[in-house]
Design an enzyme around this catalytic site. Structure first.
Site, PDB file in Angstrom:
ATOM      1  N   PRO A  13       0.791  -1.222   0.000  1.00  0.00           N
ATOM      2  CA  PRO A  13       0.000   0.000   0.000  1.00  0.00           C
ATOM      3  C   PRO A  13       0.829   1.280   0.000  1.00  0.00           C
ATOM      4  O   PRO A  13       1.862   1.363   0.658  1.00  0.00           O
ATOM      5  CB  PRO A  13      -0.825  -0.105   1.290  1.00  0.00           C
ATOM      6  CG  PRO A  13      -0.119  -1.100   2.121  1.00  0.00           C
ATOM      7  CD  PRO A  13       0.532  -2.053   1.173  1.00  0.00           C
ATOM      8  N   ASN A  14       0.320   2.227  -0.777  1.00  0.00           N
ATOM      9  CA  ASN A  14       0.855   3.590  -0.878  1.00  0.00           C
ATOM     10  C   ASN A  14       2.152   3.681  -1.682  1.00  0.00           C
ATOM     11  O   ASN A  14       2.639   4.790  -1.934  1.00  0.00           O
ATOM     12  CB  ASN A  14       1.042   4.225   0.515  1.00  0.00           C
ATOM     13  CG  ASN A  14      -0.275   4.360   1.242  1.00  0.00           C
ATOM     14  OD1 ASN A  14      -1.214   4.940   0.706  1.00  0.00           O
ATOM     15  ND2 ASN A  14      -0.383   3.786   2.428  1.00  0.00           N
ATOM     16  N   ARG A  21       4.881  11.107  -2.444  1.00  0.00           N
ATOM     17  CA  ARG A  21       4.571  10.754  -1.059  1.00  0.00           C
ATOM     18  C   ARG A  21       5.789  10.999  -0.153  1.00  0.00           C
ATOM     19  O   ARG A  21       6.822  10.344  -0.310  1.00  0.00           O
ATOM     20  CB  ARG A  21       4.205   9.263  -1.020  1.00  0.00           C
ATOM     21  CG  ARG A  21       4.038   8.697   0.355  1.00  0.00           C
ATOM     22  CD  ARG A  21       4.039   7.179   0.335  1.00  0.00           C
ATOM     23  NE  ARG A  21       3.792   6.649   1.654  1.00  0.00           N
ATOM     24  CZ  ARG A  21       4.147   5.429   2.042  1.00  0.00           C
ATOM     25  NH1 ARG A  21       4.726   4.596   1.197  1.00  0.00           N
ATOM     26  NH2 ARG A  21       3.897   5.024   3.262  1.00  0.00           N
ATOM     27  N   TYR A  26      10.847   8.970   1.431  1.00  0.00           N
ATOM     28  CA  TYR A  26      10.844   7.910   0.416  1.00  0.00           C
ATOM     29  C   TYR A  26      11.559   8.297  -0.878  1.00  0.00           C
ATOM     30  O   TYR A  26      11.695   7.460  -1.771  1.00  0.00           O
ATOM     31  CB  TYR A  26       9.397   7.486   0.122  1.00  0.00           C
ATOM     32  CG  TYR A  26       8.693   6.905   1.331  1.00  0.00           C
ATOM     33  CD1 TYR A  26       9.054   5.658   1.826  1.00  0.00           C
ATOM     34  CD2 TYR A  26       7.701   7.621   2.007  1.00  0.00           C
ATOM     35  CE1 TYR A  26       8.443   5.129   2.948  1.00  0.00           C
ATOM     36  CE2 TYR A  26       7.072   7.095   3.134  1.00  0.00           C
ATOM     37  CZ  TYR A  26       7.456   5.851   3.595  1.00  0.00           C
ATOM     38  OH  TYR A  26       6.854   5.325   4.713  1.00  0.00           O
ATOM     39  N   ASN A  78       8.280  -5.370  -0.681  1.00  0.00           N
ATOM     40  CA  ASN A  78       8.071  -4.200   0.164  1.00  0.00           C
ATOM     41  C   ASN A  78       6.581  -4.154   0.446  1.00  0.00           C
ATOM     42  O   ASN A  78       5.790  -3.678  -0.379  1.00  0.00           O
ATOM     43  CB  ASN A  78       8.531  -2.918  -0.523  1.00  0.00           C
ATOM     44  CG  ASN A  78       8.423  -1.721   0.407  1.00  0.00           C
ATOM     45  OD1 ASN A  78       7.834  -1.819   1.491  1.00  0.00           O
ATOM     46  ND2 ASN A  78       8.981  -0.592   0.001  1.00  0.00           N
ATOM     47  N   ALA A  81       2.990  -0.706   4.807  1.00  0.00           N
ATOM     48  CA  ALA A  81       2.564  -0.770   6.207  1.00  0.00           C
ATOM     49  C   ALA A  81       2.104  -2.161   6.627  1.00  0.00           C
ATOM     50  O   ALA A  81       2.111  -2.487   7.823  1.00  0.00           O
ATOM     51  CB  ALA A  81       1.447   0.245   6.447  1.00  0.00           C
ATOM     52  N   GLU A 102      12.934  -8.971   2.194  1.00  0.00           N
ATOM     53  CA  GLU A 102      12.162  -7.812   2.644  1.00  0.00           C
ATOM     54  C   GLU A 102      12.930  -6.548   2.216  1.00  0.00           C
ATOM     55  O   GLU A 102      14.134  -6.436   2.476  1.00  0.00           O
ATOM     56  CB  GLU A 102      12.022  -7.854   4.168  1.00  0.00           C
ATOM     57  CG  GLU A 102      11.310  -6.659   4.757  1.00  0.00           C
ATOM     58  CD  GLU A 102      11.350  -6.648   6.287  1.00  0.00           C
ATOM     59  OE1 GLU A 102      12.270  -7.250   6.874  1.00  0.00           O
ATOM     60  OE2 GLU A 102      10.453  -6.023   6.880  1.00  0.00           O
ATOM     61  N   HIS A 104      12.881  -2.210   2.013  1.00  0.00           N
ATOM     62  CA  HIS A 104      12.298  -0.915   2.380  1.00  0.00           C
ATOM     63  C   HIS A 104      13.182   0.213   1.875  1.00  0.00           C
ATOM     64  O   HIS A 104      14.417   0.116   1.911  1.00  0.00           O
ATOM     65  CB  HIS A 104      12.144  -0.773   3.894  1.00  0.00           C
ATOM     66  CG  HIS A 104      11.219  -1.777   4.486  1.00  0.00           C
ATOM     67  ND1 HIS A 104       9.880  -1.816   4.188  1.00  0.00           N
ATOM     68  CD2 HIS A 104      11.450  -2.811   5.311  1.00  0.00           C
ATOM     69  CE1 HIS A 104       9.323  -2.819   4.834  1.00  0.00           C
ATOM     70  NE2 HIS A 104      10.246  -3.449   5.520  1.00  0.00           N
ATOM     71  N   ARG A 111      12.572   4.936  12.710  1.00  0.00           N
ATOM     72  CA  ARG A 111      11.308   5.676  12.658  1.00  0.00           C
ATOM     73  C   ARG A 111      10.421   5.327  13.859  1.00  0.00           C
ATOM     74  O   ARG A 111      10.920   4.886  14.890  1.00  0.00           O
ATOM     75  CB  ARG A 111      10.649   5.392  11.302  1.00  0.00           C
ATOM     76  CG  ARG A 111      11.548   5.823  10.127  1.00  0.00           C
ATOM     77  CD  ARG A 111      10.912   5.542   8.784  1.00  0.00           C
ATOM     78  NE  ARG A 111       9.679   6.308   8.640  1.00  0.00           N
ATOM     79  CZ  ARG A 111       8.769   6.052   7.674  1.00  0.00           C
ATOM     80  NH1 ARG A 111       8.991   5.080   6.780  1.00  0.00           N
ATOM     81  NH2 ARG A 111       7.681   6.779   7.602  1.00  0.00           N
ATOM     82  N   ARG A 115       6.807   0.860  13.675  1.00  0.00           N
ATOM     83  CA  ARG A 115       7.471   0.268  12.497  1.00  0.00           C
ATOM     84  C   ARG A 115       8.613  -0.667  12.885  1.00  0.00           C
ATOM     85  O   ARG A 115       9.285  -1.221  12.025  1.00  0.00           O
ATOM     86  CB  ARG A 115       8.027   1.385  11.592  1.00  0.00           C
ATOM     87  CG  ARG A 115       6.954   2.269  10.991  1.00  0.00           C
ATOM     88  CD  ARG A 115       7.559   3.297  10.045  1.00  0.00           C
ATOM     89  NE  ARG A 115       6.692   4.450   9.926  1.00  0.00           N
ATOM     90  CZ  ARG A 115       5.635   4.537   9.105  1.00  0.00           C
ATOM     91  NH1 ARG A 115       5.340   3.546   8.286  1.00  0.00           N
ATOM     92  NH2 ARG A 115       4.884   5.621   9.082  1.00  0.00           N
TER      93      ARG A 115
HETATM   94  C1  DHK Z   1       7.133   1.693   3.180  1.00  0.00           C
HETATM   95  C2  DHK Z   1       5.978   1.983   3.820  1.00  0.00           C
HETATM   96  O1  DHK Z   1       4.881   2.280   3.145  1.00  0.00           O
HETATM   97  C3  DHK Z   1       5.922   2.042   5.290  1.00  0.00           C
HETATM   98  O2  DHK Z   1       4.648   1.705   5.779  1.00  0.00           O
HETATM   99  C4  DHK Z   1       6.982   1.179   5.948  1.00  0.00           C
HETATM  100  C5  DHK Z   1       8.336   1.226   3.888  1.00  0.00           C
HETATM  101  C6  DHK Z   1       8.340   1.477   5.361  1.00  0.00           C
HETATM  102  C7  DHK Z   1       9.597   1.668   3.165  1.00  0.00           C
HETATM  103  O3  DHK Z   1      10.442   2.326   3.731  1.00  0.00           O
HETATM  104  O4  DHK Z   1       9.750   1.316   1.982  1.00  0.00           O
HETATM  105  O5  DHK Z   1       6.984   1.407   7.323  1.00  0.00           O
END
Ligand code: DHK
Length: 146
Positions: A13-14, A21, A26, A78, A81, A102, A104, A111, A115
């Site tokens: 998500p996101n 964002r 990010y 990835n 959340a 995994e 990120h 953070r 998390r």
């Molecule tokens: C991406 C997200 O959307 C967060 O919810 C994670 C992760 C971290 C990232 O750093 O890629 O906590």
């Protein structure tokens, strides 16, 4: 080339919002930017990537199962959340015979406390976090060696 090993790159998500964002966390690359770089690197490594994104937990579970059923070489995951909440994704990882890395962009351990728990990390072979878009590239290099 159809016979290059396939590495799934699954995004939760996101992550479709990358580029706009919270860029201070990010970065400015979009998910398409990252996909393009991964495609180029995959060619050099002799593998192919299948990159997907969904805001829905069940899609990620389905795709992890699909990676297992189709004999993918590895999964870069990835889970956004869902990393910190999803026992379903943890169980899906455990349920397939495919190594999961995994990934990120940020370093979740620097953070918020919520998390610091990763249900993905507790099932994954390893974790690469904190290097922005380069986290994906480092993970691909590792996965190509499996
Ligand atoms: C991406 C997200 O959307 C967060 O919810 C994670 C992760 C971290 C990232 O750093 O890629 O906590």
């Amino acid at each position: 080339m159809a016979d290059r090993p396939i590495i799934f790159v699954l995004n939760g998500p996101n992550l479709n919002m990358l580029g706009t964002r919270e860029p201070e966390i990010y970065g400015h690359d979009t998910l398409d930017d990252i996909a393009g770089r991964l495609e180029d690197r995959a060619l050099e490594l002799g593998v192919q990537i299948d990159m997907r994104q969904s805001n829905h937990e069940g899609h990620l579970v389905d795709w992890i199962q699909e990676a297992g059923a189709t004999g993918a070489r590895a999964i870069l995951l990835n889970a956004g959340a869902f990393t910190h909440t999803s026992i379903a994704i943890h169980d899906a990882i455990k349920g397939v015979n495919v190594p999961v890395i995994e990934v990120h962009l940020s370093n979740p351990h620097r953070r918020e406390a919520f998390r610091h728990i990763s249900y993905v990390g507790q099932a994954a072979k390893g974790t690469i976090a904190g290097f922005g878009a380069a986290s994906y590239m480092l993970a691909l290099d590792a996965a190509a060696g499996f």
